[in-house]
Design a protein around this motif. Structure first.
Motif, PDB file in Angstrom:
ATOM      1  N   GLY A  47       0.828  -1.234  -0.115  1.00  9.46           N
ATOM      2  CA  GLY A  47      -0.007   0.009   0.094  1.00  9.46           C
ATOM      3  C   GLY A  47       0.851   1.291  -0.028  1.00  9.46           C
ATOM      4  N   PHE A  48       1.920   1.393   0.696  1.00 10.95           N
ATOM      5  CA  PHE A  48       2.948   2.506   0.698  1.00 10.95           C
ATOM      6  C   PHE A  48       3.646   2.304  -0.605  1.00 10.95           C
ATOM      7  N   SER A  49       4.292   1.223  -0.939  1.00 12.55           N
ATOM      8  CA  SER A  49       5.196   1.379  -2.165  1.00 12.55           C
ATOM      9  C   SER A  49       4.416   1.753  -3.419  1.00 12.55           C
ATOM     10  N   ASP A  50       3.065   1.010  -3.474  1.00  9.24           N
ATOM     11  CA  ASP A  50       2.357   1.409  -4.493  1.00  9.24           C
ATOM     12  C   ASP A  50       2.013   2.897  -4.925  1.00  9.24           C
ATOM     13  N   LEU A  51       1.785   3.418  -3.631  1.00  6.59           N
ATOM     14  CA  LEU A  51       1.506   4.879  -3.678  1.00  6.59           C
ATOM     15  C   LEU A  51       2.786   5.788  -4.174  1.00  6.59           C
ATOM     16  N   ILE A  52       3.801   5.702  -3.281  1.00  7.11           N
ATOM     17  CA  ILE A  52       5.127   6.224  -3.689  1.00  7.11           C
ATOM     18  C   ILE A  52       5.360   5.827  -5.127  1.00  7.11           C
ATOM     19  N   LEU A  53       5.346   4.814  -5.776  1.00  7.17           N
ATOM     20  CA  LEU A  53       5.630   4.815  -7.057  1.00  7.17           C
ATOM     21  C   LEU A  53       4.657   5.302  -7.991  1.00  7.17           C
ATOM     22  N   ALA A  54       3.333   5.416  -7.692  1.00  9.28           N
ATOM     23  CA  ALA A  54       2.432   6.313  -8.321  1.00  9.28           C
ATOM     24  C   ALA A  54       2.636   7.722  -8.745  1.00  9.28           C
ATOM     25  N   VAL A  55       3.194   8.111  -7.570  1.00 12.40           N
ATOM     26  CA  VAL A  55       3.068   9.604  -7.377  1.00 12.40           C
ATOM     27  C   VAL A  55       4.588   9.895  -7.818  1.00 12.40           C
ATOM     28  N   TYR A  56       5.713   9.142  -7.674  1.00 13.36           N
ATOM     29  CA  TYR A  56       7.148   9.352  -7.902  1.00 13.36           C
ATOM     30  C   TYR A  56       7.642   8.826  -9.367  1.00 13.36           C
ATOM     31  N   GLY A  57       6.874   8.077  -9.948  1.00 12.66           N
ATOM     32  CA  GLY A  57       7.207   7.055 -11.011  1.00 12.66           C
ATOM     33  C   GLY A  57       8.152   5.906 -10.514  1.00 12.66           C
ATOM     34  N   ALA A  58       8.411   5.232 -11.566  1.00 16.52           N
ATOM     35  CA  ALA A  58       9.245   3.837 -11.364  1.00 16.52           C
ATOM     36  C   ALA A  58      10.728   4.283 -11.142  1.00 16.52           C
ATOM     37  N   GLU A  59      11.206   5.272 -11.640  1.00 20.29           N
ATOM     38  CA  GLU A  59      12.436   5.680 -11.359  1.00 20.29           C
ATOM     39  C   GLU A  59      12.909   6.347 -10.169  1.00 20.29           C
ATOM     40  N   ARG A  60      12.315   7.295  -9.911  1.00 19.31           N
ATOM     41  CA  ARG A  60      12.407   8.112  -8.585  1.00 19.31           C
ATOM     42  C   ARG A  60      11.779   7.506  -7.209  1.00 19.31           C
ATOM     43  N   GLY A  61      10.756   6.653  -7.677  1.00 14.96           N
ATOM     44  CA  GLY A  61      10.051   6.084  -6.562  1.00 14.96           C
ATOM     45  C   GLY A  61      10.634   4.999  -6.014  1.00 14.96           C
ATOM     46  N   ALA A  62      11.502   4.135  -7.139  1.00 13.18           N
ATOM     47  CA  ALA A  62      11.831   2.772  -6.619  1.00 13.18           C
ATOM     48  C   ALA A  62      12.605   2.768  -5.472  1.00 13.18           C
ATOM     49  N   HIS A  63      12.663   1.833  -4.555  1.00  6.79           N
ATOM     50  CA  HIS A  63      13.211   1.706  -3.305  1.00  6.79           C
ATOM     51  C   HIS A  63      13.496   0.221  -2.693  1.00  6.79           C
ATOM     52  N   THR A  64      14.467   0.175  -2.055  1.00  4.29           N
ATOM     53  CA  THR A  64      14.608  -1.114  -1.447  1.00  4.29           C
ATOM     54  C   THR A  64      13.696  -1.136  -0.245  1.00  4.29           C
ATOM     55  N   ARG A  65      13.329  -2.221   0.264  1.00  5.66           N
ATOM     56  CA  ARG A  65      12.215  -2.427   1.296  1.00  5.66           C
ATOM     57  C   ARG A  65      12.355  -3.577   2.210  1.00  5.66           C
ATOM     58  N   SER A  66      11.916  -3.611   3.491  1.00  5.30           N
ATOM     59  CA  SER A  66      11.671  -4.566   4.255  1.00  5.30           C
ATOM     60  C   SER A  66      10.205  -4.437   4.823  1.00  5.30           C
ATOM     61  N   ALA A  67       9.504  -5.807   4.857  1.00  2.00           N
ATOM     62  CA  ALA A  67       8.371  -5.694   5.414  1.00  2.00           C
ATOM     63  C   ALA A  67       8.321  -6.674   6.284  1.00  2.00           C
ATOM     64  N   VAL A  68       8.058  -6.392   7.761  1.00  2.00           N
ATOM     65  CA  VAL A  68       8.147  -7.443   8.790  1.00  2.00           C
ATOM     66  C   VAL A  68       7.052  -7.475   9.762  1.00  2.00           C
ATOM     67  N   GLY A  69       6.886  -8.607  10.430  1.00  2.00           N
ATOM     68  CA  GLY A  69       5.763  -8.532  11.411  1.00  2.00           C
ATOM     69  C   GLY A  69       6.283  -8.120  12.815  1.00  2.00           C
ATOM     70  N   MET A  70       5.302  -7.608  13.679  1.00  2.00           N
ATOM     71  CA  MET A  70       5.750  -7.149  15.010  1.00  2.00           C
ATOM     72  C   MET A  70       4.690  -7.818  15.687  1.00  2.00           C
ATOM     73  N   ALA A  71       5.113  -8.097  17.070  1.00  2.00           N
ATOM     74  CA  ALA A  71       4.217  -8.671  18.065  1.00  2.00           C
ATOM     75  C   ALA A  71       3.111  -7.584  18.407  1.00  2.00           C
ATOM     76  N   GLU A  72       3.720  -6.270  18.749  1.00  2.00           N
ATOM     77  CA  GLU A  72       2.814  -5.080  18.798  1.00  2.00           C
ATOM     78  C   GLU A  72       3.518  -3.698  18.218  1.00  2.00           C
ATOM     79  N   LEU A  73       2.795  -2.818  17.839  1.00  2.00           N
ATOM     80  CA  LEU A  73       3.219  -1.437  17.613  1.00  2.00           C
ATOM     81  C   LEU A  73       2.370  -0.526  18.421  1.00  2.00           C
ATOM     82  N   PRO A  74       2.840   0.822  18.378  1.00  2.00           N
ATOM     83  CA  PRO A  74       2.475   1.833  19.567  1.00  2.00           C
ATOM     84  C   PRO A  74       0.823   2.076  19.159  1.00  2.00           C
ATOM     85  N   PHE A  75       0.237   2.245  19.969  1.00  2.00           N
ATOM     86  CA  PHE A  75      -1.307   2.452  20.296  1.00  2.00           C
ATOM     87  C   PHE A  75      -2.094   1.309  19.218  1.00  2.00           C
ATOM     88  N   ASN A  76      -1.434   0.428  19.194  1.00  2.00           N
ATOM     89  CA  ASN A  76      -2.127  -0.768  18.353  1.00  2.00           C
ATOM     90  C   ASN A  76      -2.336  -0.326  16.777  1.00  2.00           C
TER      91      ASN A  76
END
Length: 161
Positions: free
Chosen positions: A119-148
């Motif tokens: 959801g994040f990557s698709d939006l960044i690529l849509a607004v910045y384009g394939a060249e400027r918006g291309a990024h490396t990425r990790s997507a990890v699971g966490m047991a908890e995040l702040p404020f749920n």
């Protein structure tokens, strides 16, 4: 209006106002730090058009669907772009997105973190384009995040010199 803001507007999207820190909470850090052409972005959560943290809240895989997580990650992208604009003035100054670290509030056994952070990557690529918006990425699971919150994302990019 910048080229990037024009693209967001054409998609029917608006940047939220500054994050409203909940009462009694202290956030002793910068949301965006600029050092020369290098920009580091602290972890952001989903933010509504009113500047408040927004739901749905909860864990992916038990309380929330992948689709809800994907939408939350899009809201995080808008929150980050808003913080970035306040810091650098013009979103067109971004030369290249480099690194994105996506954290997903995950129930045991949930393994679809990449689909959520898309959801994040698709939006960044849509607004910045394939060249400027291309990024490396990790997507990890966490047991908890702040404020749920369901998703938290941080990143790094560079500006035009």
């Amino acid at each position: 209006m910048s080229e990037i803001e024009d693209r967001l507007a054409s998609m029917g999207l608006r940047l939220p106002p500054p994050f409203e820190v909940p009462s009694g909470l202290s956030l002793p850090f910068q949301f965006v730090q600029v050092h020369g052409t290098r920009v580091l972005i602290s972890g952001h959560g989903p933010q509504g058009e009113d500047g408040q943290m927004t739901g749905p809240f909860g864990k992916l895989g038990s309380e929330l669907s992948v689709s809800e997580g994907y939408q939350a990650a899009r809201l995080v992208a808008l929150s980050i772009l808003a913080s970035l604009k306040r810091s650098i003035g013009d979103l067109d100054r971004v030369q290249q997105w480099h690194r994105v670290f996506g954290m997903v509030n995950s129930a045991p056994g949930f393994i679809q973190q990449p689909q959520v952070i898309n959801g994040f990557s698709d939006l960044i690529l849509a607004v910045y384009g394939a060249e400027r918006g291309a990024h490396t990425r990790s997507a990890v699971g966490m047991a908890e995040l702040p404020f749920n919150i369901p998703v938290e994302i941080e990143g790094e990019l560079s500006l035009h010199p």
